[in-house]
Design a protein around this motif. Structure first.
Motif, PDB file in Angstrom:
ATOM      1  N   TYR A  13       0.807  -1.215   0.000  1.00 43.47           N
ATOM      2  CA  TYR A  13       0.000   0.000   0.000  1.00 43.47           C
ATOM      3  C   TYR A  13       0.843   1.269   0.000  1.00 43.47           C
ATOM      4  O   TYR A  13       0.347   2.337  -0.332  1.00 43.47           O
ATOM      5  CB  TYR A  13      -1.035  -0.046   1.136  1.00 43.47           C
ATOM      6  CG  TYR A  13      -2.132  -0.993   0.729  1.00 43.47           C
ATOM      7  CD1 TYR A  13      -3.203  -0.552  -0.024  1.00 43.47           C
ATOM      8  CD2 TYR A  13      -2.043  -2.355   1.011  1.00 43.47           C
ATOM      9  CE1 TYR A  13      -4.180  -1.429  -0.466  1.00 43.47           C
ATOM     10  CE2 TYR A  13      -3.007  -3.241   0.573  1.00 43.47           C
ATOM     11  CZ  TYR A  13      -4.072  -2.770  -0.170  1.00 43.47           C
ATOM     12  OH  TYR A  13      -5.027  -3.640  -0.628  1.00 43.47           O
ATOM     13  N   GLY A  14       2.125   1.145   0.322  1.00 44.84           N
ATOM     14  CA  GLY A  14       3.041   2.267   0.160  1.00 44.84           C
ATOM     15  C   GLY A  14       3.234   2.583  -1.310  1.00 44.84           C
ATOM     16  O   GLY A  14       3.092   3.736  -1.753  1.00 44.84           O
ATOM     17  N   VAL A  15       3.527   1.561  -2.097  1.00 50.23           N
ATOM     18  CA  VAL A  15       3.707   1.749  -3.541  1.00 50.23           C
ATOM     19  C   VAL A  15       2.399   2.220  -4.174  1.00 50.23           C
ATOM     20  O   VAL A  15       2.378   3.164  -4.973  1.00 50.23           O
ATOM     21  CB  VAL A  15       4.218   0.450  -4.207  1.00 50.23           C
ATOM     22  CG1 VAL A  15       4.195   0.553  -5.724  1.00 50.23           C
ATOM     23  CG2 VAL A  15       5.624   0.125  -3.727  1.00 50.23           C
ATOM     24  N   LEU A  16       1.295   1.597  -3.791  1.00 45.84           N
ATOM     25  CA  LEU A  16      -0.009   1.979  -4.325  1.00 45.84           C
ATOM     26  C   LEU A  16      -0.323   3.446  -4.009  1.00 45.84           C
ATOM     27  O   LEU A  16      -0.747   4.203  -4.887  1.00 45.84           O
ATOM     28  CB  LEU A  16      -1.089   1.061  -3.737  1.00 45.84           C
ATOM     29  CG  LEU A  16      -2.443   1.078  -4.400  1.00 45.84           C
ATOM     30  CD1 LEU A  16      -2.359   0.610  -5.841  1.00 45.84           C
ATOM     31  CD2 LEU A  16      -3.397   0.178  -3.628  1.00 45.84           C
ATOM     32  N   GLY A  17      -0.091   3.852  -2.764  1.00 46.18           N
ATOM     33  CA  GLY A  17      -0.360   5.233  -2.359  1.00 46.18           C
ATOM     34  C   GLY A  17       0.460   6.241  -3.147  1.00 46.18           C
ATOM     35  O   GLY A  17      -0.043   7.302  -3.543  1.00 46.18           O
ATOM     36  N   VAL A  18       1.729   5.919  -3.413  1.00 50.44           N
ATOM     37  CA  VAL A  18       2.578   6.835  -4.184  1.00 50.44           C
ATOM     38  C   VAL A  18       2.036   7.008  -5.600  1.00 50.44           C
ATOM     39  O   VAL A  18       1.926   8.126  -6.103  1.00 50.44           O
ATOM     40  CB  VAL A  18       4.044   6.344  -4.226  1.00 50.44           C
ATOM     41  CG1 VAL A  18       4.870   7.134  -5.233  1.00 50.44           C
ATOM     42  CG2 VAL A  18       4.675   6.458  -2.844  1.00 50.44           C
ATOM     43  N   PHE A  19       1.672   5.901  -6.247  1.00 49.18           N
ATOM     44  CA  PHE A  19       1.161   6.013  -7.612  1.00 49.18           C
ATOM     45  C   PHE A  19      -0.155   6.786  -7.670  1.00 49.18           C
ATOM     46  O   PHE A  19      -0.357   7.616  -8.563  1.00 49.18           O
ATOM     47  CB  PHE A  19       1.012   4.635  -8.261  1.00 49.18           C
ATOM     48  CG  PHE A  19       2.316   4.043  -8.708  1.00 49.18           C
ATOM     49  CD1 PHE A  19       3.224   4.772  -9.449  1.00 49.18           C
ATOM     50  CD2 PHE A  19       2.643   2.745  -8.384  1.00 49.18           C
ATOM     51  CE1 PHE A  19       4.427   4.238  -9.864  1.00 49.18           C
ATOM     52  CE2 PHE A  19       3.841   2.187  -8.791  1.00 49.18           C
ATOM     53  CZ  PHE A  19       4.741   2.933  -9.537  1.00 49.18           C
ATOM     54  N   VAL A  20      -1.055   6.527  -6.726  1.00 49.87           N
ATOM     55  CA  VAL A  20      -2.330   7.263  -6.695  1.00 49.87           C
ATOM     56  C   VAL A  20      -2.056   8.749  -6.485  1.00 49.87           C
ATOM     57  O   VAL A  20      -2.604   9.603  -7.208  1.00 49.87           O
ATOM     58  CB  VAL A  20      -3.274   6.717  -5.602  1.00 49.87           C
ATOM     59  CG1 VAL A  20      -4.489   7.622  -5.428  1.00 49.87           C
ATOM     60  CG2 VAL A  20      -3.717   5.298  -5.925  1.00 49.87           C
ATOM     61  N   TYR A  21      -1.219   9.072  -5.512  1.00 45.69           N
ATOM     62  CA  TYR A  21      -0.906  10.479  -5.239  1.00 45.69           C
ATOM     63  C   TYR A  21      -0.272  11.158  -6.450  1.00 45.69           C
ATOM     64  O   TYR A  21      -0.671  12.267  -6.839  1.00 45.69           O
ATOM     65  CB  TYR A  21       0.010  10.624  -4.022  1.00 45.69           C
ATOM     66  CG  TYR A  21       0.510  12.034  -3.866  1.00 45.69           C
ATOM     67  CD1 TYR A  21      -0.355  13.051  -3.465  1.00 45.69           C
ATOM     68  CD2 TYR A  21       1.818  12.366  -4.170  1.00 45.69           C
ATOM     69  CE1 TYR A  21       0.085  14.352  -3.359  1.00 45.69           C
ATOM     70  CE2 TYR A  21       2.270  13.672  -4.061  1.00 45.69           C
ATOM     71  CZ  TYR A  21       1.394  14.664  -3.655  1.00 45.69           C
ATOM     72  OH  TYR A  21       1.831  15.958  -3.569  1.00 45.69           O
ATOM     73  N   GLU A  22       0.710  10.516  -7.053  1.00 42.99           N
ATOM     74  CA  GLU A  22       1.383  11.122  -8.197  1.00 42.99           C
ATOM     75  C   GLU A  22       0.436  11.325  -9.373  1.00 42.99           C
ATOM     76  O   GLU A  22       0.518  12.332 -10.079  1.00 42.99           O
ATOM     77  CB  GLU A  22       2.601  10.291  -8.615  1.00 42.99           C
ATOM     78  CG  GLU A  22       3.773  10.448  -7.687  1.00 42.99           C
ATOM     79  CD  GLU A  22       4.374  11.855  -7.692  1.00 42.99           C
ATOM     80  OE1 GLU A  22       4.358  12.537  -8.733  1.00 42.99           O
ATOM     81  OE2 GLU A  22       4.857  12.267  -6.623  1.00 42.99           O
ATOM     82  N   ALA A  23      -0.482  10.373  -9.597  1.00 41.83           N
ATOM     83  CA  ALA A  23      -1.467  10.524 -10.676  1.00 41.83           C
ATOM     84  C   ALA A  23      -2.380  11.720 -10.406  1.00 41.83           C
ATOM     85  O   ALA A  23      -2.639  12.537 -11.307  1.00 41.83           O
ATOM     86  CB  ALA A  23      -2.279   9.247 -10.833  1.00 41.83           C
ATOM     87  N   LEU A  24      -2.845  11.850  -9.166  1.00 46.29           N
ATOM     88  CA  LEU A  24      -3.708  12.980  -8.815  1.00 46.29           C
ATOM     89  C   LEU A  24      -2.948  14.305  -8.863  1.00 46.29           C
ATOM     90  O   LEU A  24      -3.486  15.322  -9.326  1.00 46.29           O
ATOM     91  CB  LEU A  24      -4.318  12.771  -7.424  1.00 46.29           C
ATOM     92  CG  LEU A  24      -5.325  11.626  -7.309  1.00 46.29           C
ATOM     93  CD1 LEU A  24      -5.685  11.385  -5.856  1.00 46.29           C
ATOM     94  CD2 LEU A  24      -6.562  11.904  -8.145  1.00 46.29           C
ATOM     95  N   ALA A  25      -1.707  14.305  -8.392  1.00 46.02           N
ATOM     96  CA  ALA A  25      -0.896  15.528  -8.414  1.00 46.02           C
ATOM     97  C   ALA A  25      -0.611  15.951  -9.851  1.00 46.02           C
ATOM     98  O   ALA A  25      -0.659  17.148 -10.178  1.00 46.02           O
ATOM     99  CB  ALA A  25       0.407  15.313  -7.642  1.00 46.02           C
ATOM    100  N   GLU A  26      -0.330  14.995 -10.728  1.00 48.57           N
ATOM    101  CA  GLU A  26      -0.100  15.304 -12.147  1.00 48.57           C
ATOM    102  C   GLU A  26      -1.363  15.897 -12.756  1.00 48.57           C
ATOM    103  O   GLU A  26      -1.311  16.875 -13.491  1.00 48.57           O
ATOM    104  CB  GLU A  26       0.306  14.031 -12.896  1.00 48.57           C
ATOM    105  CG  GLU A  26       0.396  14.185 -14.400  1.00 48.57           C
ATOM    106  CD  GLU A  26       1.535  15.053 -14.886  1.00 48.57           C
ATOM    107  OE1 GLU A  26       1.540  15.404 -16.089  1.00 48.57           O
ATOM    108  OE2 GLU A  26       2.433  15.399 -14.088  1.00 48.57           O
ATOM    109  N   ARG A  27      -2.487  15.329 -12.422  1.00 49.19           N
ATOM    110  CA  ARG A  27      -3.768  15.836 -12.926  1.00 49.19           C
ATOM    111  C   ARG A  27      -3.981  17.280 -12.477  1.00 49.19           C
ATOM    112  O   ARG A  27      -4.394  18.140 -13.260  1.00 49.19           O
ATOM    113  CB  ARG A  27      -4.886  14.929 -12.425  1.00 49.19           C
ATOM    114  CG  ARG A  27      -6.232  15.198 -13.014  1.00 49.19           C
ATOM    115  CD  ARG A  27      -7.200  14.085 -12.601  1.00 49.19           C
ATOM    116  NE  ARG A  27      -8.443  14.204 -13.299  1.00 49.19           N
ATOM    117  CZ  ARG A  27      -8.658  13.823 -14.544  1.00 49.19           C
ATOM    118  NH1 ARG A  27      -7.701  13.273 -15.242  1.00 49.19           N
ATOM    119  NH2 ARG A  27      -9.832  13.985 -15.109  1.00 49.19           N
ATOM    120  N   ALA A  28      -3.702  17.556 -11.215  1.00 48.10           N
ATOM    121  CA  ALA A  28      -3.865  18.919 -10.680  1.00 48.10           C
ATOM    122  C   ALA A  28      -2.884  19.885 -11.350  1.00 48.10           C
ATOM    123  O   ALA A  28      -3.248  21.021 -11.680  1.00 48.10           O
ATOM    124  CB  ALA A  28      -3.665  18.917  -9.167  1.00 48.10           C
TER     125      ALA A  28
END
Length: 190
Positions: A103-118
């Motif tokens: 869930y560490g790896v999963l959380g990083v990818f989710v965050y980075e995808a959302l941050a890129e979108r923003a």
């Protein structure tokens, strides 16, 4: 309008999907795999866990640091390592430590995808909080699937571990990004 704001966002969501699929696909095998690892001494070996933590660290560093590393970034990275080691040593059940990796790896990818979108001008309310909630929701799905598997147990405490792991990784990426911005401003004289 495209579903994704950029190729990078699309790639990050695909990585998120791949990691989630990998987590879910092992649910029926986890007991057998853990038994095999324990039998051959891998589950008890710190090397096995450290390899997984290297994966988390590599994900955090590749997403959080893209320029020459400064002293602030090194200090923040050492703090991140210390935090992970403290959590690691306090987790008594070896299998629970896998949550830090998954869930560490999963959380990083989710965050980075959302941050890129923003960053691309799309509306994303509070990307870190939203990423933690999405990661936690994926953890709830994980536990929900386990409810129906005869060899697994639904455990609300695992949902909290998943949330903790995702939040720690997201916080680590954010801390490294802050340190990078600080280093960049210092180099640029600002």
């Amino acid at each position: 309008m495209s579903l994704f704001s950029s190729r990078r966002e699309r790639r990050l969501w695909l990585w998120t999907l791949a990691v989630a699929a990998a987590i879910y696909s092992t649910l029926g095998l986890t007991g057998t795999l853990a038994e095999w690892l324990r039998e051959y001494g891998f589950l008890d070996a710190a090397v096995f866990f450290l390899l997984g933590m290297f994966l988390v660290g590599a994900t955090i560093v590749t997403q959080g640091v893209r320029v020459r590393i400064g002293r602030t970034e090194v200090a923040v990275a050492m703090g991140v390592v210390a935090a992970y080691l403290m959590v690691f040593t306090r987790m008594a059940i070896l299998e629970e430590r896998s949550h830090l990796i998954e869930y560490g790896v999963l959380g990083v990818f989710v965050y980075e995808a959302l941050a890129e979108r923003a960053r691309r001008g799309r509306r994303v309310p509070l990307p870190p909080l939203l990423a933690a909630l999405i990661t936690a929701a994926l953890g709830v799905v994980d536990e929900g699937i386990q409810w129906f598997l005869p060899t697994r147990v639904f455990d609300p405490q695992d949902i909290l571990f998943n949330l903790l792991a995702g939040t720690m990784a997201i916080g680590s990426v954010m801390a490294l990004a802050w340190a990078r911005r600080r280093t960049s401003r210092a180099r640029d004289g600002g």
